[in-house]
Design a protein around this motif. Sequence first.
Motif, PDB file in Angstrom:
ATOM      1  N   ARG A 222       0.833  -1.191   0.000  1.00  0.00           N
ATOM      2  CA  ARG A 222       0.000   0.000   0.000  1.00  0.00           C
ATOM      3  C   ARG A 222       0.876   1.252   0.000  1.00  0.00           C
ATOM      4  O   ARG A 222       1.996   1.247   0.516  1.00  0.00           O
ATOM      5  N   VAL A 223       0.348   2.338  -0.543  1.00  0.00           N
ATOM      6  CA  VAL A 223       1.071   3.606  -0.615  1.00  0.00           C
ATOM      7  C   VAL A 223       0.764   4.451   0.612  1.00  0.00           C
ATOM      8  O   VAL A 223      -0.348   4.443   1.136  1.00  0.00           O
ATOM      9  N   SER A 224       1.772   5.202   1.057  1.00  0.00           N
ATOM     10  CA  SER A 224       1.557   6.242   2.068  1.00  0.00           C
ATOM     11  C   SER A 224       2.338   7.475   1.651  1.00  0.00           C
ATOM     12  O   SER A 224       3.230   7.408   0.802  1.00  0.00           O
ATOM     13  N   TYR A 225       1.991   8.619   2.267  1.00  0.00           N
ATOM     14  CA  TYR A 225       2.641   9.875   1.905  1.00  0.00           C
ATOM     15  C   TYR A 225       3.053  10.636   3.167  1.00  0.00           C
ATOM     16  O   TYR A 225       2.330  10.635   4.170  1.00  0.00           O
ATOM     17  N   ALA A 226       4.200  11.301   3.066  1.00  0.00           N
ATOM     18  CA  ALA A 226       4.674  12.103   4.187  1.00  0.00           C
ATOM     19  C   ALA A 226       4.009  13.477   4.226  1.00  0.00           C
ATOM     20  O   ALA A 226       4.006  14.137   5.264  1.00  0.00           O
ATOM     21  N   SER A 227       3.441  13.910   3.102  1.00  0.00           N
ATOM     22  CA  SER A 227       2.777  15.213   3.047  1.00  0.00           C
ATOM     23  C   SER A 227       1.834  15.246   1.856  1.00  0.00           C
ATOM     24  O   SER A 227       1.885  14.377   0.985  1.00  0.00           O
ATOM     25  N   ALA A 228       0.976  16.234   1.832  1.00  0.00           N
ATOM     26  CA  ALA A 228       0.129  16.595   0.683  1.00  0.00           C
ATOM     27  C   ALA A 228      -1.012  15.632   0.390  1.00  0.00           C
ATOM     28  O   ALA A 228      -1.975  16.007  -0.284  1.00  0.00           O
ATOM     29  N   ALA A 229      -0.931  14.388   0.834  1.00  0.00           N
ATOM     30  CA  ALA A 229      -1.996  13.427   0.544  1.00  0.00           C
ATOM     31  C   ALA A 229      -1.999  12.333   1.605  1.00  0.00           C
ATOM     32  O   ALA A 229      -0.948  11.976   2.136  1.00  0.00           O
ATOM     33  N   PRO A 230      -3.178  11.810   1.912  1.00  0.00           N
ATOM     34  CA  PRO A 230      -3.258  10.678   2.837  1.00  0.00           C
ATOM     35  C   PRO A 230      -3.060   9.364   2.078  1.00  0.00           C
ATOM     36  O   PRO A 230      -3.141   9.349   0.848  1.00  0.00           O
ATOM     37  N   PRO A 231      -2.825   8.267   2.832  1.00  0.00           N
ATOM     38  CA  PRO A 231      -2.652   8.183   4.289  1.00  0.00           C
ATOM     39  C   PRO A 231      -1.188   8.360   4.692  1.00  0.00           C
ATOM     40  O   PRO A 231      -0.287   8.193   3.869  1.00  0.00           O
ATOM     41  N   ALA A 232      -0.971   8.676   5.951  1.00  0.00           N
ATOM     42  CA  ALA A 232       0.383   8.716   6.488  1.00  0.00           C
ATOM     43  C   ALA A 232       0.905   7.291   6.645  1.00  0.00           C
ATOM     44  O   ALA A 232       0.137   6.316   6.638  1.00  0.00           O
ATOM     45  N   ALA A 233       2.210   7.165   6.798  1.00  0.00           N
ATOM     46  CA  ALA A 233       2.824   5.835   6.886  1.00  0.00           C
ATOM     47  C   ALA A 233       2.256   5.023   8.038  1.00  0.00           C
ATOM     48  O   ALA A 233       1.940   3.833   7.889  1.00  0.00           O
ATOM     49  N   GLY A 234       2.099   5.660   9.196  1.00  0.00           N
ATOM     50  CA  GLY A 234       1.572   4.938  10.351  1.00  0.00           C
ATOM     51  C   GLY A 234       0.165   4.432  10.122  1.00  0.00           C
ATOM     52  O   GLY A 234      -0.194   3.328  10.546  1.00  0.00           O
ATOM     53  N   VAL A 235      -0.641   5.231   9.439  1.00  0.00           N
ATOM     54  CA  VAL A 235      -2.020   4.823   9.145  1.00  0.00           C
ATOM     55  C   VAL A 235      -2.019   3.625   8.201  1.00  0.00           C
ATOM     56  O   VAL A 235      -2.770   2.661   8.388  1.00  0.00           O
ATOM     57  N   ALA A 236      -1.169   3.675   7.168  1.00  0.00           N
ATOM     58  CA  ALA A 236      -1.100   2.567   6.216  1.00  0.00           C
ATOM     59  C   ALA A 236      -0.640   1.287   6.892  1.00  0.00           C
ATOM     60  O   ALA A 236      -1.166   0.199   6.630  1.00  0.00           O
ATOM     61  N   VAL A 237       0.346   1.400   7.780  1.00  0.00           N
ATOM     62  CA  VAL A 237       0.822   0.227   8.525  1.00  0.00           C
ATOM     63  C   VAL A 237      -0.307  -0.332   9.388  1.00  0.00           C
ATOM     64  O   VAL A 237      -0.558  -1.546   9.407  1.00  0.00           O
ATOM     65  N   ALA A 238      -1.007   0.550  10.107  1.00  0.00           N
ATOM     66  CA  ALA A 238      -2.083   0.109  10.999  1.00  0.00           C
ATOM     67  C   ALA A 238      -3.203  -0.582  10.217  1.00  0.00           C
ATOM     68  O   ALA A 238      -3.770  -1.586  10.678  1.00  0.00           O
ATOM     69  N   ARG A 239      -3.524  -0.090   9.034  1.00  0.00           N
ATOM     70  CA  ARG A 239      -4.577  -0.699   8.229  1.00  0.00           C
ATOM     71  C   ARG A 239      -4.186  -2.104   7.782  1.00  0.00           C
ATOM     72  O   ARG A 239      -5.010  -3.037   7.785  1.00  0.00           O
ATOM     73  N   LEU A 240      -2.947  -2.281   7.385  1.00  0.00           N
ATOM     74  CA  LEU A 240      -2.490  -3.609   6.969  1.00  0.00           C
ATOM     75  C   LEU A 240      -2.500  -4.579   8.152  1.00  0.00           C
ATOM     76  O   LEU A 240      -2.888  -5.745   8.012  1.00  0.00           O
ATOM     77  N   ARG A 241      -2.088  -4.098   9.311  1.00  0.00           N
ATOM     78  CA  ARG A 241      -2.102  -4.952  10.498  1.00  0.00           C
ATOM     79  C   ARG A 241      -3.542  -5.319  10.881  1.00  0.00           C
ATOM     80  O   ARG A 241      -3.828  -6.456  11.269  1.00  0.00           O
ATOM     81  N   ALA A 242      -4.441  -4.354  10.761  1.00  0.00           N
ATOM     82  CA  ALA A 242      -5.843  -4.629  11.075  1.00  0.00           C
ATOM     83  C   ALA A 242      -6.456  -5.631  10.106  1.00  0.00           C
ATOM     84  O   ALA A 242      -7.388  -6.364  10.446  1.00  0.00           O
ATOM     85  N   ALA A 243      -5.911  -5.681   8.880  1.00  0.00           N
ATOM     86  CA  ALA A 243      -6.406  -6.616   7.876  1.00  0.00           C
ATOM     87  C   ALA A 243      -5.790  -8.006   8.015  1.00  0.00           C
ATOM     88  O   ALA A 243      -6.102  -8.901   7.222  1.00  0.00           O
ATOM     89  N   GLY A 244      -4.893  -8.167   8.997  1.00  0.00           N
ATOM     90  CA  GLY A 244      -4.341  -9.485   9.246  1.00  0.00           C
ATOM     91  C   GLY A 244      -2.853  -9.644   9.046  1.00  0.00           C
ATOM     92  O   GLY A 244      -2.291 -10.706   9.359  1.00  0.00           O
ATOM     93  N   ALA A 245      -2.179  -8.632   8.513  1.00  0.00           N
ATOM     94  CA  ALA A 245      -0.722  -8.732   8.334  1.00  0.00           C
ATOM     95  C   ALA A 245      -0.043  -8.728   9.703  1.00  0.00           C
ATOM     96  O   ALA A 245      -0.395  -7.939  10.586  1.00  0.00           O
ATOM     97  N   ARG A 246       0.939  -9.586   9.866  1.00  0.00           N
ATOM     98  CA  ARG A 246       1.623  -9.687  11.157  1.00  0.00           C
ATOM     99  C   ARG A 246       2.956  -8.956  11.157  1.00  0.00           C
ATOM    100  O   ARG A 246       3.410  -8.506  12.201  1.00  0.00           O
ATOM    101  N   ARG A 247       3.599  -8.875   9.993  1.00  0.00           N
ATOM    102  CA  ARG A 247       4.908  -8.216   9.906  1.00  0.00           C
ATOM    103  C   ARG A 247       4.897  -7.275   8.700  1.00  0.00           C
ATOM    104  O   ARG A 247       5.032  -7.719   7.560  1.00  0.00           O
ATOM    105  N   VAL A 248       4.722  -5.991   8.976  1.00  0.00           N
ATOM    106  CA  VAL A 248       4.644  -4.974   7.924  1.00  0.00           C
ATOM    107  C   VAL A 248       5.970  -4.229   7.852  1.00  0.00           C
ATOM    108  O   VAL A 248       6.447  -3.700   8.861  1.00  0.00           O
ATOM    109  N   ALA A 249       6.557  -4.197   6.676  1.00  0.00           N
ATOM    110  CA  ALA A 249       7.787  -3.432   6.453  1.00  0.00           C
ATOM    111  C   ALA A 249       7.478  -2.218   5.585  1.00  0.00           C
ATOM    112  O   ALA A 249       6.475  -2.198   4.855  1.00  0.00           O
TER     113      ALA A 249
END
Length: 258
Positions: free
Chosen positions: A182-209
């Motif tokens: 999934r894509v994340s952005y540091a500025s100008a557009a969502p989602p932020a990196a932390g949000v993208a990581v959290a969404r993947l973890r919520a979807a079942g991913a155990r180890r997100v890099a």
Amino acid sequence: MRAARLTSSSTTPTGPGVAGGAAPVVLVAHGSRDPRAAEATRALARAVSAARPGLSVWASWLDHTEPGPTEVLRMLAEAGHRSAVVVPLLLTAAYHRRVDIPAAVAAAGSALTVRVTDVLGPADGTVAPALLAGLRRRLDEVAPGRFDALVLAAAGTRDARARGSVGRVADALGVGFGVPCRVSYASAAPPAAGVAVARLRAAGARRVAVSAYFLAPGLFHDAVAESARAAGAVAVAAPLTDAPELAELVLRRVDEPA
């Protein structure tokens, strides 16, 4: 002109109109207040020069760091060169490629024939294998095969077409590793990196890099690393900087027909 501050990564002053060699290459980076970013650009210039001995490679910046591309191009013209190749060190073809770099070239005057290449990111919808290989290298350095999902963290842009090109890189990277990306952005557009990581973890991913879609370190990459790790990312890759694959990609852009 502040020519005393201009230094090339090559000590061989050859080029059309000088000694019949290849046209000098001018790398143009965005620029940052963070000194690590400028050093990363200089390191890449050295890597490009080392990959093709005898090629004159110059680093320049649009902002914050000198020299700018206009200054370098004027200096090359004064040195007797008739042509030069400008390579935008950009990962998307947004405002800086469409407006700032052409303006800098125009300001240099007509004494030099200048060809501006495509950016390093997808220029025609195709993701360069060398770009993917560089991203893979940086991921392998911090998490060799130890993840089941990826976030591609980019700087960010309001340009929808540019964001689409980032999405193509994420898709290709995910296919290459066989994991969702999934894509994340540091500025100008969502989602932020932390949000993208959290969404993947919520979807079942155990180890997100996190793969860093950055050419150089700086405040954006620092913020990405902090937010991603706070959200549970197992690893955050370093920026591409002077990866051999990135130097290869620069030379491929130089060699592409006008």
